[in-house]
Design an enzyme around this catalytic site. Structure first.
Site, PDB file in Angstrom:
ATOM      1  N   ASP A 409       0.839  -1.186   0.000  1.00  0.00           N
ATOM      2  CA  ASP A 409       0.000   0.000   0.000  1.00  0.00           C
ATOM      3  C   ASP A 409       0.882   1.248   0.000  1.00  0.00           C
ATOM      4  OD1 ASP A 409      -2.687   1.276   0.433  1.00  0.00           O
ATOM      5  OD2 ASP A 409      -1.699   1.951   2.265  1.00  0.00           O
ATOM      6  N   GLU A 438       1.626   0.232  -4.946  1.00  0.00           N
ATOM      7  CA  GLU A 438       1.127   1.514  -5.440  1.00  0.00           C
ATOM      8  C   GLU A 438       2.299   2.489  -5.519  1.00  0.00           C
ATOM      9  OE1 GLU A 438      -3.380   2.169  -4.013  1.00  0.00           O
ATOM     10  OE2 GLU A 438      -1.947   2.106  -2.374  1.00  0.00           O
TER      11      GLU A 438
END
Length: 712
Positions: A409, A438
């Site tokens: 994340d 990400e």
């Protein structure tokens, strides 16, 4: 914790630089001399700079010795006033990192029935005590720990401590703080204490997942453990739990498969679960009273208890999560774990901050915590013990729970060297493990060339990144709900759509986004932001539902036919809706659950997407893992706008495969590149790896918002 009252303040900001702050209320902020006093030490400091601030005077002083971190010192003014020397910004220096980096793999608690050894890295602490409790013990036991090399404190307790609760009391800058062990692998309900467990009793035989040839062979299906089973017609008996998600052969009242059986039948290779390490936001004693995605991390090496059938039992959540992973493996699929190493829930309450204040988090030029994550803190992954913790945690989940991949994340908060170290450590254990993240460019005080983001993808060759260029080119901007991408009929995205279909590696004169297609995670929908169906409904309120479904089907199919790694959000294959809610992390179950009735209502569309997965899986031409190979074997066809077509040179099975896309609301005609015996694999109605018919001639009539695949 009792606050310490001080007349003035002194901080060790570098190994030999001491900052003294004298309030104007203390002799008008004036002192001509400062002395450093400690055990056997009484030395004057050299005042290098004096600066008047708004409420005090700042003195920068050089010491002729380097104070030993962890030992008590005093700073004395020429007025005879004294204050303790606090640990300041020195903890964020390279010298501190080098001096106190600990390579050992034994932090936390090591248990045997005869004894347990506790080790804690706390180099700035002056004292550390172990706190032990049993369930029937009202008064805790406190044991002083001993400091050893590299700032590691340890103690061995010579008796059986199984199921004892424990925490650490750490004294830094004269203040005591209580913290749960950052390396704890078991916890009490709601994570109030770590728990000593016998790992042998938490063992579950986990079937191995079949190894992968290449990351592009993966088909990722993102799901939330609770969402899978909470719907009234999910067919699961233990709704919202690890065991509920692990149930096999569940079905709706209409007899259609749900849960794992359904996902397996789709042809998915990996289920990516939203975070299941311990997080804040749900009371584990009453988990159904609230909802949370899991991006509020607290204890990184402990499964969250809100999905357990008995969160009061420290073993229960561990064994049940392992049973879920084993069930998925038995069905031939892998598990990708969503990890949130970019921030903690609340910095001030985290064990990291309590044990070594200021070390594990980034600070800006003013000394304030940075906030590139948007939640109040950024993990300082570039610090050696921060990096070590991330690598250690990844390896723990890999070896103890046998997960098959990690989704990082907000990976752009982390640094390139840390992600490279993670990849190397994982490769040494299991090279086929997927690592994706990400790679957004976030405003954190790390040099641009060190951020683990898309701009630095060349430094992260075996790590996949979520491709927002793909997402926005195909469906339209995520952050402009009314923007329409290529699949929604916007010709402005035509050339960009070609590039992302080819893996974003740079075809023709276009600049590449990635070096290799294995780095591109292609997606148009995830747990974040609006579902594609909700975007379509909001952006096209007057459009017929049949047209919206065609556009949705076209966009989802493009994810599966593009070079790179395809990523589907659970329920995307049957028009998942969250009733217009963009980010549903705190919404109730009826917004978030997988609506199995909706799936039953759209079985024809599910069948179509399943067929697309079959086509991808059966033809490696859709799964090339080398950019030069893509450039050699993929050729775009000269078609009229707004059509896109490409030809694939196959190396097994078919000789050639042609794919055509028509995003317009009108019928279009296209000509295949040659006269041949073309077999139809997909059109606007059907999709299958097995041909449905033979095409007469080489002219194709493309229905509105549709695609066509033929092979020879």
């Amino acid at each position: 914790m009792i606050a310490i009252e001080r007349e003035f303040y002194a901080y060790l900001d570098q190994v030999d630089l001491i900052t003294v702050l004298l309030p104007y209320s203390y002799f008008h902020g004036e002192s001509k001399e400062f002395r450093l006093k400690g055990e056997g030490i009484d030395l004057p400091l050299e005042i290098q700079e004096k600066r008047n601030l708004e409420e005090m005077v700042k003195y920068s002083c050089l010491a002729s010795i380097q104070p030993d971190i962890g030992k008590p010192y005093e700073i004395v003014t020429d007025h005879g006033g004294k204050t303790d020397l606090q640990i300041g910004a020195v903890i964020r220096t390279e010298e501190f990192d080098r001096c106190f980096f600990y390579e050992g793999m034994d932090l936390g608690v090591s248990y045997t029935p005869e004894k347990s050894t506790f080790k804690l890295w706390a180099p700035t602490a002056g004292k550390v005590r172990l706190k032990l409790l049993t369930d029937d013990q009202q008064h805790p036991e406190f044991i002083h720990m001993r400091r050893a090399d590299k700032g590691v404190w340890s103690i061995t307790v010579e008796r059986d401590l199984e199921l004892y609760r424990y925490s650490f009391l750490v004294c830094v800058n004269l203040e005591w703080r209580e913290a749960v062990d950052p390396y704890a692998t078991a916890a009490t309900v709601n994570g109030e204490y770590g728990v000593v467990i016998d790992r042998a009793k938490a063992s579950v035989a986990i079937t191995s997942c079949p190894p992968m040839r290449s990351p592009v062979d993966a088909i990722i299906y993102e799901a939330h453990i609770r969402d899978l089973t909470m719907h009234p017609n999910s067919g699961a008996s233990k709704k919202g739990t690890y065991l509920g998600a692990a149930e096999m052969n569940t079905a709706t009242p209409k007899g259609e498969s749900t849960g794992l059986s359904y996902i397996q039948q789709l042809g998915v290779t990996h289920i990516e679960f939203l975070p299941f390490h311990d997080f804040e936001g749900i009371d584990e004693r009453a988990p159904l009273r609230s909802y949370n995605w899991g991006y509020n991390p607290v204890h990184y090496n402990v499964p969250d208890g809100s999905y357990a059938t008995d969160p009061e039992d420290p073993y229960n959540r561990i064994t049940e999560l392992k049973q879920l992973i084993s069930a998925i493996h038995k069905m031939g699929m892998g598990v990708i774990m969503d990890v949130v190493f970019n921030h903690v829930y609340i910095r001030e309450d985290s064990s990291f901050e309590k044990i070594v204040p200021g070390y594990f988090f980034r600070h800006d030029q003013n000394g304030l915590p940075s906030n590139g994550t948007g939640v109040g803190n950024d993990i300082a992954s570039e610090r050696l013990m921060g990096r070590k913790y991330i690598v250690d945690s990844v390896l723990y989940w890999l070896k103890e729970y046998q997960v098959d991949g990690f989704r990082f994340d907000l990976m752009g908060i982390l640094d390139v060297e840390t992600m490279t170290a993670v990849r190397k450590a994982v490769d040494d254990a299991r090279p086929d493990v997927l690592i994706i993240g990400e790679g957004w460019d976030l405003n954190t005080p790390l040099p641009d060339d060190r951020k683990a983001n898309i701009a630095n993808q060349a430094k992260l060759p075996k790590i996949g990144q979520f491709n927002d260029w793909f997402r926005d080119s195909i469906k339209g901007s995520t952050f402009n709900i009314y923007d329409k991408g290529y699949a929604l009929g916007n010709e402005r995205y035509l050339e960009a759509a070609k590039q992302v279909l080819a893996g974003s590696i740079g075809m023709g004169k276009w600049k590449s986004l990635f070096l290799q297609p294995t780095q591109s995670v292609n997606y148009i929908e995830s747990h974040d932001n609006h579902t594609l169906w909700d975007k379509l409904k909001i952006a096209n309120p007057e459009e017929e539902e049949a047209i919206l479904k065609r556009q949705h089907k076209l966009a989802t199919s493009m994810v599966l036919l593009a070079q790179g790694i395809p990523f589907l959000h659970s329920g995307q294959e049957f028009f998942r809706t969250k009733k217009g809610v963009a980010n549903s992390y705190g919404s109730p179950d009826d917004i978030n659950w997988l609506d199995w009735d909706l799936r039953d209502h759209n079985l024809n569309h599910v069948s179509y997407i399943k067929g697309m997965i079959e086509i991808r899986t059966a033809n490696e031409a859709f799964r090339m893992d080398d950019s030069e190979e893509v450039r050699r074997r993929l050729t775009f066809l000269p078609l009229q706008t707004p059509l896109i077509g490409f030809e694939l040179q196959a190396e097994a099975g078919w000789d050639k495969i042609v794919v055509l896309f028509n995003p317009s609301l009108d019928q279009q005609t296209a000509e295949l590149p040659e006269q041949a015996k073309w077999m139809v694999l997909a059109d606007h109605q059907n999709a299958s790896a097995q041909p449905s018919r033979q095409l007469e001639g080489n002219n194709v009539l493309l229905e509105p918002c549709s695609l066509f695949i033929a092979a020879k």
